[in-house]
Design a protein around this motif. Structure first.
Motif, short mmCIF file in Angstrom:
data_model
loop_
_atom_site.label_atom_id
_atom_site.label_comp_id
_atom_site.label_asym_id
_atom_site.label_seq_id
_atom_site.Cartn_x
_atom_site.Cartn_y
_atom_site.Cartn_z
N PRO A 36 0.95 -1.09 -0.27
CA PRO A 36 0.01 -0.05 -0.07
C PRO A 36 0.98 1.25 0.03
O PRO A 36 1.93 1.24 0.58
CB PRO A 36 -0.95 -0.33 1.29
N ASP A 37 0.39 2.28 -0.51
CA ASP A 37 0.90 3.68 -0.34
C ASP A 37 -0.01 3.88 -0.33
O ASP A 37 -0.17 4.91 -2.04
CB ASP A 37 2.03 3.40 -1.61
N GLY A 38 -0.62 4.99 0.31
CA GLY A 38 -1.49 5.54 0.19
C GLY A 38 -2.39 5.41 0.13
O GLY A 38 -3.18 4.32 0.96
N ASP A 39 -3.82 5.56 -0.53
CA ASP A 39 -4.64 5.31 -0.94
C ASP A 39 -4.36 4.27 -2.74
O ASP A 39 -5.64 3.80 -3.77
CB ASP A 39 -5.35 6.34 -1.47
N ARG A 40 -3.30 4.12 -2.85
CA ARG A 40 -2.97 3.27 -3.83
C ARG A 40 -1.86 2.18 -4.07
O ARG A 40 -1.67 2.17 -2.56
CB ARG A 40 -2.38 4.20 -5.27
N ILE A 41 -1.60 1.25 -4.82
CA ILE A 41 -0.95 0.16 -4.61
C ILE A 41 0.66 0.46 -5.26
O ILE A 41 0.36 0.38 -6.14
CB ILE A 41 -1.51 -1.32 -4.25
N ALA A 42 1.63 0.05 -4.39
CA ALA A 42 3.03 0.29 -5.38
C ALA A 42 2.72 -0.77 -5.99
O ALA A 42 2.88 -2.29 -5.15
CB ALA A 42 3.38 0.51 -4.61
N SER A 43 3.71 -0.96 -6.78
CA SER A 43 4.12 -2.67 -7.30
C SER A 43 5.49 -2.65 -8.27
O SER A 43 5.82 -1.40 -8.65
CB SER A 43 3.02 -2.78 -8.64
N VAL A 44 6.12 -3.98 -7.71
CA VAL A 44 7.76 -4.15 -8.78
C VAL A 44 7.53 -5.36 -8.84
O VAL A 44 7.06 -6.72 -8.50
CB VAL A 44 8.27 -3.88 -7.09
N GLY A 45 7.78 -5.17 -9.88
CA GLY A 45 8.54 -6.99 -10.83
C GLY A 45 9.57 -7.25 -11.18
O GLY A 45 10.82 -6.06 -11.46
N ARG A 46 10.21 -8.39 -10.60
CA ARG A 46 11.54 -8.59 -10.78
C ARG A 46 11.74 -9.33 -11.82
O ARG A 46 11.38 -10.94 -11.33
CB ARG A 46 12.47 -9.10 -9.21
N TYR A 47 12.44 -9.42 -12.35
CA TYR A 47 12.98 -11.12 -13.75
C TYR A 47 14.57 -11.40 -13.79
O TYR A 47 15.43 -10.43 -13.44
CB TYR A 47 12.38 -10.39 -14.72
N SER A 48 14.44 -12.96 -13.54
CA SER A 48 15.96 -13.13 -13.23
C SER A 48 15.90 -14.33 -14.64
O SER A 48 14.76 -14.92 -14.76
CB SER A 48 16.03 -13.81 -12.33
N TYR A 49 16.59 -14.85 -15.24
CA TYR A 49 16.79 -15.82 -16.37
C TYR A 49 17.74 -16.91 -15.33
O TYR A 49 18.84 -16.28 -15.59
CB TYR A 49 17.50 -14.85 -17.59
N GLU A 50 17.15 -17.53 -15.25
CA GLU A 50 17.50 -19.10 -14.64
C GLU A 50 18.67 -18.22 -13.49
O GLU A 50 20.07 -18.66 -13.20
CB GLU A 50 18.69 -20.22 -15.59
N GLY A 51 18.44 -17.37 -12.76
CA GLY A 51 19.80 -17.70 -11.94
C GLY A 51 20.01 -16.18 -11.55
O GLY A 51 20.53 -15.48 -10.95
N ARG A 52 19.99 -15.51 -12.96
CA ARG A 52 20.61 -14.10 -13.03
C ARG A 52 19.27 -12.95 -13.19
O ARG A 52 18.86 -12.98 -14.14
CB ARG A 52 21.61 -14.23 -14.22
N GLU A 53 20.07 -12.37 -12.63
CA GLU A 53 19.00 -10.78 -12.49
C GLU A 53 19.17 -10.39 -14.01
O GLU A 53 20.87 -9.89 -13.69
CB GLU A 53 19.38 -10.24 -11.12
N VAL A 54 17.90 -9.75 -13.85
CA VAL A 54 17.56 -9.12 -15.03
C VAL A 54 17.52 -7.65 -15.57
O VAL A 54 17.97 -7.01 -15.75
CB VAL A 54 16.46 -9.88 -16.54
N LEU A 55 16.44 -7.31 -14.68
CA LEU A 55 15.88 -6.10 -14.23
C LEU A 55 14.13 -6.34 -13.32
O LEU A 55 14.31 -7.12 -13.26
CB LEU A 55 15.75 -5.83 -15.61
N MET A 56 14.31 -4.69 -13.07
CA MET A 56 13.29 -4.81 -12.24
C MET A 56 12.71 -3.76 -13.25
O MET A 56 13.71 -2.70 -13.02
CB MET A 56 13.84 -4.38 -11.00
N ALA A 57 10.98 -3.24 -12.34
CA ALA A 57 10.34 -2.39 -13.33
C ALA A 57 9.17 -2.21 -11.89
O ALA A 57 8.63 -3.06 -11.73
CB ALA A 57 9.98 -3.00 -14.59
N TRP A 58 9.06 -0.66 -12.03
CA TRP A 58 7.67 -0.94 -11.04
C TRP A 58 6.93 0.78 -10.80
O TRP A 58 7.17 0.96 -11.78
CB TRP A 58 8.48 -0.25 -9.16
N GLY A 59 5.92 0.83 -10.52
CA GLY A 59 5.66 1.91 -10.74
C GLY A 59 3.76 2.09 -9.55
O GLY A 59 3.89 1.30 -8.50
N PHE A 60 3.02 2.43 -10.86
CA PHE A 60 1.39 1.25 -8.96
C PHE A 60 0.01 0.77 -10.04
O PHE A 60 0.94 0.34 -11.19
CB PHE A 60 0.91 3.06 -8.97
N VAL A 61 -0.10 -0.16 -9.21
CA VAL A 61 -0.84 -0.99 -10.32
C VAL A 61 -2.34 -0.24 -11.16
O VAL A 61 -2.67 -1.03 -11.96
CB VAL A 61 -1.80 -2.03 -9.43
#
Length: 110
Positions: A36-61
């Motif tokens: 929760p972030d006030g009256d919104r919901i913050a969201s993060v996506g974390r991507y990995s490939y075969e155990g190796r970190e690739v990227l993170m992306a975030w914002g609000f749902v």
């Protein structure tokens, strides 16, 4: 700006062989987190490939696109946080690649 602190988020769901911008990538793991972030919901996506970190992306749902993202270079580590969604393309070998802030394309998958 720094990467989101995932300890402040709750796991929402995980996808194995995840869809990456419309293309299923075998071996790609996507983990999604929310808080929760006030009256919104913050969201993060974390991507990995075969155990190796690739990227993170975030914002609000309630947003259509990513607010910010960061790419993980296996040699240089996390790159600078960039506004918007990551740039992704298919290379000549039909593999996905993600662009770092300096314009280098990193392969996702093998």
């Amino acid at each position: 700006m720094t990467l989101p602190d995932l300890t402040a988020y709750v796991p929402h769901r995980t996808a194995l062989d995840a869809d990456f911008e419309g293309t299923v990538v075998p071996g790609l793991r996507a983990e999604f987190f929310r808080r929760p972030d006030g009256d919104r919901i913050a969201s993060v996506g974390r991507y990995s490939y075969e155990g190796r970190e690739v990227l993170m992306a975030w914002g609000f749902v309630d947003e259509t696109h990513c607010r910010q993202h960061a790419v993980h270079d296996p040699v240089r580590g996390w790159q600078a946080v960039t506004d918007g969604c990551p740039d992704i393309r298919k290379n000549s070998g039909n593999l996905l690649e993600v662009r770092t802030p300096n314009g280098t394309w990193l392969p996702v998958g093998s």
